[in-house]
Design an enzyme around this catalytic site. Structure first.
Site, mmCIF file in Angstrom:
data_model
loop_
_atom_site.group_PDB
_atom_site.id
_atom_site.type_symbol
_atom_site.label_atom_id
_atom_site.label_comp_id
_atom_site.label_asym_id
_atom_site.label_seq_id
_atom_site.Cartn_x
_atom_site.Cartn_y
_atom_site.Cartn_z
ATOM 1 C CB THR A 93 -0.943 0.008 1.216
ATOM 2 O OG1 THR A 93 -0.182 -0.175 2.421
ATOM 3 C CG2 THR A 93 -1.969 -1.100 1.112
ATOM 4 C CB CYS A 94 4.056 2.199 1.563
ATOM 5 S SG CYS A 94 3.622 2.058 3.309
#
Length: 275
Positions: free
Chosen positions: A233-234
């Protein structure tokens, strides 16, 4: 400061990951709310009120009504405290002839019970954005501007997508993936997918965001149709197995986005037992 967050989000277009009922947004804009909006915060209350409004048509007399409901001129607020609808209402029974008035008072009290808190939010918003703007912005547009669109166009996401690890836009697996996301997923499932790969549930309504969505191959052995996708997700990245069928892609994506709701909680290995 927290009351100014909505105004900051409106002005900067940095979305807030919030799910607030239409009642909140309508009161922000000064729009009139009704039972439909109350249902969004207390469906049981609305169900009871609807039943009471039709009780007389069912041939119930006042004595039977008293025995069935034993109501007083009070209602229970969201914090479970008792609120008197009229002075001394806690000791006054509600008679059948007064049901319409009672229902109206309950509905208006519940709809407006957080009026003081909403005014504080409005004033915080007004410290960043002129409050006069709220008079011309519909509540649903305000929600979209602050929180993003409830659903998104796959075409918008495609325009922001880069392919890595052996994938290209014309790859058969990529074609299957977009077909599933656009045509097989519901709006709610697309929201879950976005949270799975990005950590937030909505895109800006105008599609104006700088992060690039990346799809890359998943380097794991075994039948790709038995593997779950992984996310980072980062980095707004999806590690996508080389699925050979639309059904396998749909099933594994749904399983991943449903069971993996927390950030970077990736699955690995053979998952044929979950098929």
């Amino acid at each position: 400061y927290q009351h100014r967050v909505h105004g900051l989000a409106f002005r900067t277009e940095l979305l807030l990951n919030l799910y607030l009922p239409p009642l909140f947004w309508k009161q922000m804009c000064g729009e009139v709310a009704d039972l439909t909006d109350l249902r969004g915060i207390d469906s049981m209350c609305v169900q009871v009120l609807e039943q009471l409004r039709t009780i007389e048509s069912q041939g119930v007399d006042d004595e039977t009504f008293q025995d069935m409901f034993a109501l007083t001129w009070t209602t229970t607020l969201s914090d479970q405290s008792e609120f008197e609808l009229v002075p001394g209402g806690a000791s006054m029974p509600v008679h059948l002839k007064d049901v319409g008035r009672y229902c109206e008072l309950v509905a208006q009290t519940r709809i407006n019970e957080a009026r003081a808190q909403m005014e504080a939010v409005r004033q915080g918003f007004g410290a960043v954005v002129p409050l006069s703007l709220l008079a011309i912005v519909p509540w649903n547009e305000l929600e979209t501007r602050i929180c993003g669109a409830a659903d998104f166009s796959c075409d918008v996401l495609k325009e922001k997508t880069e392919y890595q690890g052996g994938y290209s836009a014309s790859d058969p697996t990529i074609q299957i993936f977009w077909n599933v996301l656009e045509n097989d997923f519901t709006a709610k499932e697309r929201t879950l997918f976005l949270k799975f790969v990005w950590g937030q549930s909505r895109l800006p309504a105008d599609g104006n965001f700088s992060d690039r969505f990346k799809i890359q191959g998943l380097s794991k052995s075994g039948d790709p149709n038995n593997l779950l996708p992984e996310s980072h997700t980062c980095f707004f990245t999806l590690d996508l197995p080389r699925y050979t069928s639309r059904d396998a892609c749909k099933r594994k994506l749904l399983l991943a986005i449903t069971l993996c709701g927390s950030i970077d909680n990736d699955f690995a290995g053979d998952t044929s037992a979950y098929a």
